[in-house]
Design a protein around this motif. Structure first.
Motif, PDB file in Angstrom:
ATOM      1  N   CYS A  68      -0.617  -1.093  -4.755  1.00 24.28           N
ATOM      2  CA  CYS A  68      -1.711  -0.144  -4.969  1.00 24.28           C
ATOM      3  C   CYS A  68      -1.240   1.220  -4.488  1.00 24.28           C
ATOM      4  O   CYS A  68      -0.855   1.374  -3.318  1.00 24.28           O
TER       5      CYS A  68
ATOM      6  N   THR B 116      -2.112   5.245  -4.226  1.00 26.02           N
ATOM      7  CA  THR B 116      -3.081   6.330  -4.326  1.00 26.02           C
ATOM      8  C   THR B 116      -2.365   7.659  -4.517  1.00 26.02           C
ATOM      9  O   THR B 116      -1.256   7.866  -4.029  1.00 26.02           O
TER      10      THR B 116
ATOM     11  N   LYS C 178      -5.526   3.762   4.346  1.00 30.23           N
ATOM     12  CA  LYS C 178      -5.268   2.732   3.321  1.00 30.23           C
ATOM     13  C   LYS C 178      -5.291   1.337   3.928  1.00 30.23           C
ATOM     14  O   LYS C 178      -5.491   0.349   3.223  1.00 30.23           O
ATOM     15  N   GLY C 179      -5.012   1.238   5.231  1.00 28.60           N
ATOM     16  CA  GLY C 179      -4.943  -0.061   5.893  1.00 28.60           C
ATOM     17  C   GLY C 179      -6.280  -0.639   6.306  1.00 28.60           C
ATOM     18  O   GLY C 179      -6.315  -1.697   6.959  1.00 28.60           O
TER      19      GLY C 179
ATOM     20  N   LEU D  15       1.186  -2.210   4.909  1.00 28.53           N
ATOM     21  CA  LEU D  15       1.200  -0.764   5.125  1.00 28.53           C
ATOM     22  C   LEU D  15       2.619  -0.363   5.516  1.00 28.53           C
ATOM     23  O   LEU D  15       3.295  -1.103   6.243  1.00 28.53           O
TER      24      LEU D  15
ATOM     25  N   LEU E 151      -9.285   2.364  -0.842  1.00 35.53           N
ATOM     26  CA  LEU E 151      -8.272   1.301  -0.853  1.00 35.53           C
ATOM     27  C   LEU E 151      -8.350   0.503   0.444  1.00 35.53           C
ATOM     28  O   LEU E 151      -8.195  -0.726   0.442  1.00 35.53           O
TER      29      LEU E 151
ATOM     30  N   ALA F 133      -1.912  -7.498   3.166  1.00 36.28           N
ATOM     31  CA  ALA F 133      -1.654  -6.115   2.753  1.00 36.28           C
ATOM     32  C   ALA F 133      -0.541  -5.551   3.624  1.00 36.28           C
ATOM     33  O   ALA F 133      -0.529  -5.763   4.841  1.00 36.28           O
TER      34      ALA F 133
ATOM     35  N   VAL G 269      -8.761  -3.435   0.988  1.00 39.70           N
ATOM     36  CA  VAL G 269      -7.892  -4.226   1.868  1.00 39.70           C
ATOM     37  C   VAL G 269      -8.727  -5.089   2.807  1.00 39.70           C
ATOM     38  O   VAL G 269      -8.398  -6.267   3.049  1.00 39.70           O
TER      39      VAL G 269
ATOM     40  N   ASN H  39      -7.788   6.824  -0.335  1.00 39.10           N
ATOM     41  CA  ASN H  39      -7.223   6.013   0.757  1.00 39.10           C
ATOM     42  C   ASN H  39      -8.281   5.186   1.476  1.00 39.10           C
ATOM     43  O   ASN H  39      -8.084   3.983   1.694  1.00 39.10           O
TER      44      ASN H  39
ATOM     45  N   LEU I 213       0.845  -1.197   0.000  1.00 34.92           N
ATOM     46  CA  LEU I 213       0.000   0.000   0.000  1.00 34.92           C
ATOM     47  C   LEU I 213       0.876   1.240   0.000  1.00 34.92           C
ATOM     48  O   LEU I 213       1.713   1.415   0.888  1.00 34.92           O
ATOM     49  N   GLN I 214       0.697   2.096  -0.999  1.00 34.99           N
ATOM     50  CA  GLN I 214       1.489   3.312  -1.130  1.00 34.99           C
ATOM     51  C   GLN I 214       0.588   4.508  -1.419  1.00 34.99           C
ATOM     52  O   GLN I 214      -0.466   4.372  -2.031  1.00 34.99           O
ATOM     53  N   CYS I 215       1.016   5.690  -0.971  1.00 37.11           N
ATOM     54  CA  CYS I 215       0.376   6.925  -1.401  1.00 37.11           C
ATOM     55  C   CYS I 215       1.461   7.955  -1.673  1.00 37.11           C
ATOM     56  O   CYS I 215       2.461   8.028  -0.957  1.00 37.11           O
TER      57      CYS I 215
END
Length: 504
Positions: A416, A418, A370-371, A300, A284, A298, A288, A281, A267-269
């Motif tokens: 993924c 964002t 995101k998590g 984080l 996503l 997933a 998740v 977020n 998971l990235q932003c």
């Protein structure tokens, strides 16, 4: 119709402008009048705030007022700072059992099952350089394999060259060297690589032999050094012959139907804006939650970008030792940044601020969504192999290429990512799925975006509906559908291991 502004929590002191709001405009939904112009994505006060008082968004503190703030006033860097406050970690207080989907009902994708049982989402041949000194030779080898030549290997996604600027001029032992070796071991054994050529100069600090030890018995790994090969020309010739053999091996792989439980999603932003924490977020995060309920994993990361919101993860930790490991990493970062005369709250970046984010606390609260909402099951050091299922955390810097490199080394077979301001990030050998927080960016950068979550802001979709759409796209990409960054060929230059310690 899209409302002019939205409050995100019942105890919030601010609302977020969903479109530009002019001064002296009456906002009927909030029953307030603006004092000044409010750009889209920025905050306006819904309560008066005294100097030094906390300001809340998402029902959480995002900073402290540096001056009196009146109702309807723009709240941003001119009147809000991060400040310090005590977080209530309440370890495990919000942990809850996961309701797993019955195995017979688990969604599937078309994956590539390796001989060791791990599942890939891509089928690449890799050339990994142990040191910067072998980068040019690696690229010359890869240049031989044009699209016309690769047409003879229809089951292979390509030849990926992983080069970098380090591997020598560093201490041979201790954490910086161990960290780099973990990265290379993770890439050399990654399920998205059918076979890997590990190419060195020969005399570098990052020697091949320790890396072979870390990878274990791996029949898909080949090694070579320029010095032993007899120099540049010989090393290139030998490397080309080696890659031909690896391509023949890789071409034997075929996709087969496998469970979504085999997905490990990083998971990235990056290039975040104020909409990121409202649309992309959380959506996503909803995806998740679906992934975790179906037995997947997933990852984080970006420790400096959960700073100030880490208490929301400790409350969801499945065990006290998991929460303590996260707290320990936060303290390590505080000491690390202080040692380098920096500050862990030296964030957001200029583009984030233009997009409406004011403090690291505000940015972290959006990033952490995101998590999703499931338990935090483990905390890993950078590039450590991820073996736990569910939501886990891997320590990393907030710089996206460094963080994603660590996630791939840990085993992520899909990323993924964002973005609210726009990003073009790719991450070979792992596909990077780009998720836009707003329709403006999605339309302006449609050639780089895969999913639009601006539909949430516009009231066309709920967070859960967008999350379900993201999960469907994850399955499609995992089955071989190319992402926009893959179509553009991104992903080799973005390899960036975390460099710690002195360059000697």
């Amino acid at each position: 119709m899209i409302p002019h502004a939205l409050m995100l929590g019942i105890s919030d002191d601010v609302a977020v402008a969903l479109k530009p709001v002019a001064a002296n405009q009456r906002l009927a939904g909030l029953n307030i009048t603006t004092v000044s112009d409010i750009p889209a994505g920025h905050k306006l006060a819904v309560h008066p705030v005294a100097p030094g008082d906390p300001v809340r968004k998402f029902n959480q503190i995002i900073g402290f007022a540096t001056q009196a703030i009146s109702i309807g006033e723009h709240v941003h860097t001119h009147n809000l700072i991060t400040g310090n406050f005590e977080r209530d970690y309440s370890i495990g207080s919000e942990a809850h059992p996961t309701e797993f989907v019955p195995q017979a009902q688990t969604p599937t994708f078309q994956g590539i099952v390796r001989s060791n049982g791990r599942v890939g989402t891509r089928n690449y041949v890799g050339i990994l350089t142990t040191v910067n000194c072998s980068a040019t030779v690696a690229r010359r080898i890869a240049a031989r394999f044009t699209p016309e030549i690769l047409n003879a290997y229809p089951n292979v996604d390509g030849v990926v060259t992983i080069t970098h600027g380090t591997g020598c001029g560093m201490a041979e032992h201790d954490e910086p060297a161990d960290l780099l070796r973990r990265v290379f071991a993770g890439y050399a054994t990654h399920p998205n690589f059918a076979a890997v050529l590990l190419l060195g100069l020969g005399c570098e600090t990052n020697q091949i032999e320790p890396l072979i030890t870390l990878t274990g018995a791996n029949g898909s790994l080949r090694t070579s050094t320029i010095q032993e090969a007899g120099g540049t020309a010989s090393a290139i010739q030998k490397g080309i012959a080696t890659v031909v053999g690896m391509l023949e091996q890789a071409n034997q792989a075929t996709r087969t139907t496998v469970s979504a439980s085999n997905l490990i999603v990083g998971l990235q932003c990056g290039g975040s804006d104020a909409y990121s924490g409202i649309s992309a977020n959380p959506a996503l995060g909803a995806a998740v939650d679906v992934l975790v309920r179906n037995g997947g994993t997933a990852i984080l990361s970006e420790t400096p970008e959960i700073y100030g919101a880490e208490h929301l993860l400790t409350r969801r930790s499945s065990r006290p030792d998991v929460a303590q490991r996260l707290i320990d990493r936060i303290h390590w970062w505080e000491e690390y940044t202080a040692r380098h005369r920096g500050s862990i709250d030296n964030n957001p970046q200029p583009g984030n601020k233009t997009g409406g984010l004011t403090t690291i606390l505000e940015k972290s609260l959006g990033a952490i969504s995101k998590g999703g909402t499931t338990n935090l099951n483990e905390v890993y050091l950078y590039a450590q192999p991820v073996t736990e299922k569910g939501l886990v955390f891997m320590d990393s810097p907030g710089f996206d290429p460094v963080s994603a490199t660590g996630q791939v080394a840990s085993g992520a077979n899909l990323i993924c990512f964002t973005t609210g301001r726009g990003s073009v990030f790719g991450c070979k050998p792992t596909p990077s799925l780009k998720i836009a927080s707003n329709t403006t960016v999605f339309n302006r950068m449609s050639d780089d975006m895969d999913v639009n979550c601006g539909t949430i802001i516009e009231g066309e979709e709920t967070v859960q509906e967008a999350g379900a759409r993201i999960f469907d796209e994850i399955l499609r990409v995992a089955s071989g559908h190319p992402t926009r960054s893959e179509i553009h060929g991104f992903g080799e230059e973005e390899f960036q291991p975390w460099l710690q310690g002195a360059t000697l």
